[in-house]
Design a protein around this motif. Structure first.
Motif, short mmCIF file in Angstrom:
data_model
loop_
_atom_site.label_atom_id
_atom_site.label_comp_id
_atom_site.label_asym_id
_atom_site.label_seq_id
_atom_site.Cartn_x
_atom_site.Cartn_y
_atom_site.Cartn_z
N GLY A 15 0.77 -1.16 -0.09
CA GLY A 15 -0.18 -0.03 -0.08
C GLY A 15 0.94 1.36 -0.05
N THR A 51 -7.74 -5.18 2.35
CA THR A 51 -8.50 -5.94 3.08
C THR A 51 -9.32 -5.00 3.99
OG1 THR A 51 -6.75 -5.69 4.86
CG2 THR A 51 -6.91 -7.74 3.57
N THR A 52 -9.04 -3.62 4.19
CA THR A 52 -10.04 -2.73 4.71
C THR A 52 -11.22 -2.88 4.05
OG1 THR A 52 -8.86 -1.15 3.13
CG2 THR A 52 -8.25 -1.35 5.54
N ASP A 67 -16.43 -6.85 9.84
CA ASP A 67 -15.64 -6.03 9.07
C ASP A 67 -14.32 -6.63 9.02
OD1 ASP A 67 -17.65 -4.04 8.54
OD2 ASP A 67 -17.59 -3.66 10.44
N GLY A 68 -13.71 -6.60 7.81
CA GLY A 68 -12.50 -7.02 7.63
C GLY A 68 -12.22 -8.21 7.09
N ARG B 219 -3.88 7.21 2.25
CA ARG B 219 -3.14 6.28 2.82
C ARG B 219 -3.35 5.99 4.51
NH1 ARG B 219 1.90 5.07 5.15
NH2 ARG B 219 2.49 7.10 5.43
N ARG B 222 -6.71 4.67 5.24
CA ARG B 222 -6.71 3.03 5.20
C ARG B 222 -6.20 2.70 6.42
NH1 ARG B 222 -4.63 2.71 -0.43
NH2 ARG B 222 -6.25 2.54 -1.99
N LEU B 225 -8.54 2.91 9.23
CA LEU B 225 -9.50 1.96 8.92
C LEU B 225 -9.12 0.44 9.68
CD1 LEU B 225 -12.56 1.72 8.13
CD2 LEU B 225 -11.40 1.41 5.72
N LYS B 226 -7.58 0.34 9.33
CA LYS B 226 -7.01 -0.91 9.93
C LYS B 226 -7.11 -1.04 11.47
CE LYS B 226 -4.29 -3.37 6.78
NZ LYS B 226 -3.16 -3.05 6.02
N PRO B 229 -11.42 -1.33 12.36
CA PRO B 229 -12.25 -1.80 11.21
C PRO B 229 -13.33 -1.71 11.41
CG PRO B 229 -11.17 -3.32 12.51
CD PRO B 229 -10.69 -2.17 13.05
N MET B 235 -14.95 4.28 7.54
CA MET B 235 -15.16 3.61 6.24
C MET B 235 -15.77 4.75 5.32
SD MET B 235 -17.24 0.25 6.97
CE MET B 235 -16.95 -0.44 8.68
#
Lengths: 121, 420
Positions: A15, A51-52, A67-68, B219, B222, B225-226, B229, B235
């Motif tokens: 990423g 994967t998000t 989620d995920g 970036r 994301r 979000l990780k 989640p 989101m």
């Protein structure tokens, strides 16, 4: 024999590639893809979204939606190939070709047992 | 052999985690940053020989700690040594030990603390953004200065001031509890939104300079979000950025002039980003916990889903703007809703709707642009020209002014046709 080549890599690293780096890897991979396709050994190829964007359905009753992605591992499944190879050695050879084009991470090579539809590369 | 590009990407992606942990340890932004940079230099030397470590972030944290401690010992910094740990000598053992100890939640809190410190509520927004880009993203001062169209010296000063302000205010370093965490999350999300907008609202001629801001914001979204989640608003935020940024190749023509959504070449939109954005907003909506980012993303999704401009579901867009108005009442949102209204119920309805906003938006470029467009559609060309002229006077960038001038040129053409 059909093999699935599953591409695992640290998603955070992939990423962080710039667009140029990403384009560069894809261009190198396209060369390998072209070779396999010309030999009639390349099936579906997919690059998965991050994967998000994934959702997991746990098959409990009632089913649980999470989620995920399924697994919390350092390396994530980021894409896969379906290829035709004589045997494991042949499949490993293909994976090594792909690996030279796209270094880092790991490939998991899994023979495919049951599938629907004829294999028409 | 370790690919140089891989090392570069690994350092970029490990930066928030490693710097966050070093900041928790040293409790000083400058020391942590210096320690991180020294660790990166060591990585560039040793990784190509020894191969990449099992956990890049853990490696950087440990080496960073050791070099930072050495620095303090050598008296470079007048700062007490952190007391809980001492320098670690055996790299292999320590790396796996640290990687094991730093579980997901620790990483999460470190990164969140780092982001939160950068968007300290007492700093002005421009300083928050500059600091976050410098500290979390690792962009150089020169890169940030270029993106903000200010001199390097001015940006350096802005960042130095922000650091000084943070050092002066007491910033909590303890692991945040659940309420703090959600408070911080909202502040961090807002900051990312600002970073993105800074890049997105650039005129055509400077788009190249500001694109990195959009990409960095995506970036980091994301990354958030990780860490979280199951947060529908995060989101939504990530989806919003992806869906908007997906159009960037189609937004300006070769001369740098803005191209309206309905005139954009949709083949130039980035399909992969749109797919990711749609997947995220789909997932967010299932949570049934609406928020402003989600609604904005849902609107962007309706535009992205339309293969041609005439396929756009304007009725649904109007409903969404309606919900956004309730959630965040603002004349600008009403103005945006009027565009959907003009498509669904015609320009007169839109004009009636924005009439009460005139005093509140008396200095707003887009108000007069929209007003001019509705008047034009109603055939009231003279009044339209008057609105467009006011819009030009309020334009923030040459591209905006050019865009309105084209509207006026079209007006001239229309009236000529009528005369003939």
């Amino acid at each position: 024999m059909l093999y699935a080549i599953l591409c695992y890599h640290d998603e955070a690293v992939v990423g962080a590639w710039s667009k140029d780096e990403d384009d560069n890897v894809m261009a190198k991979l396209a060369v390998v893809h072209g070779k396999l396709a010309a030999q009639g050994r390349l099936g579906p190829v997919a690059r998965l979204l991050p994967t998000t964007a994934a959702t997991t359905l746990r098959k409990d009753d009632p089913p649980v939606v999470l989620d995920g992605p399924f697994a919390e591992t350092k390396e994530q499944l980021l894409g896969f190939y379906v290829v035709e190879a004589e045997n494991l050695d042949g499949a490993l050879e293909i994976a090594q070709d792909l690996g030279r084009a796209n270094p880092g991470g790991a490939y998991e090579i899994r023979p495919i047992g049951v599938f629907h539809g004829a294999f028409q590369p | 052999m370790t690919d140089v590009a891989w090392i570069d990407a690994a350092l970029t992606s490990a930066r928030p985690q490693a710097l966050g942990a070093l900041l928790r340890y040293f409790r000083d932004l400058d020391t942590a940053e210096e320690a991180y940079q020294n660790a990166c230099l060591r990585a560039l030397k040793t990784w190509p020989q020894n191969g990449p470590p099992r956990d890049a972030a853990a490696w950087l944290i440990m080496v960073g700690r050791n070099t930072g401690i050495d620095d303090i010992r050598r008296g470079k910094r007048q700062q007490p040594l952190p007391d809980d740990d001492h320098a670690i000598s055996d790299l292999d053992d320590a790396e796996s030990e640290i990687a094991d100890r730093l579980d997901g939640s620790q990483y999460r809190d470190d990164i969140l603390r780092l982001l939160f410190i950068c968007c300290h509520p007492q700093l002005p927004a421009t300083q928050q953004i500059a600091l976050a880009l410098r500290i979390v993203s690792g962009l150089t001062v020169k890169q940030i200065a270029r993106a903000f169209l200010v001199s390097e010296a001015a940006m350096e000063q802005r960042i130095t001031r922000a650091k000084a302000a943070i050092a002066k205010n007491k910033v909590p370093f303890e692991a945040p509890g659940a309420p703090e965490r959600s408070e911080r999350l909202a502040a961090v999300a807002a900051m990312l939104y600002l970073v993105f907008n800074e890049g997105y609202s650039a005129g055509g001629e400077s788009a190249d300079l500001r694109a990195p801001l959009c990409e960095e914001a995506i970036r980091l979204a994301r990354l958030l979000l990780k860490l979280f989640p199951a947060e529908p608003e995060i989101m939504g935020l990530a989806a919003l950025m992806l869906l908007q940024y997906a159009r960037s190749a189609a937004r300006f023509d070769a001369d740098g002039a803005a191209i309206l959504l309905e005139d954009q070449d949709r083949a130039l939109w980035n399909g992969k980003m749109i797919a990711e954005g749609l997947a995220l907003i789909d997932k967010a909506m299932r949570h049934r916990r609406t928020g402003a980012y989600q609604i904005q993303a849902a609107i962007a999704a309706l535009h992205a889903r339309a293969a041609r401009p005439e396929d756009t579901d304007w009725a649904q867009i109007e409903l969404l703007y309606g919900s956004l108005e309730i959630l965040q009442p603002s004349p600008v949102i009403t103005l945006n809703r009027s565009v959907a209204v003009s498509k669904v119920r015609g320009p007169q309805a839109a004009l009636d709707m924005i009439a009460p906003l005139a005093s509140k938006l008396a200095n707003y470029f887009y108000f007069f642009g929209a007003q001019g467009a509705y008047l034009n559609q109603l055939g009231r060309h003279d009044e339209a020209r008057e609105s467009f002229n006011r819009a030009i006077a309020l334009a923030n960038t040459p591209a905006e002014a050019d865009h309105i001038r084209r509207h006026i040129d079209r007006l001239e053409d229309d009236s000529k046709v009528k005369v003939v």
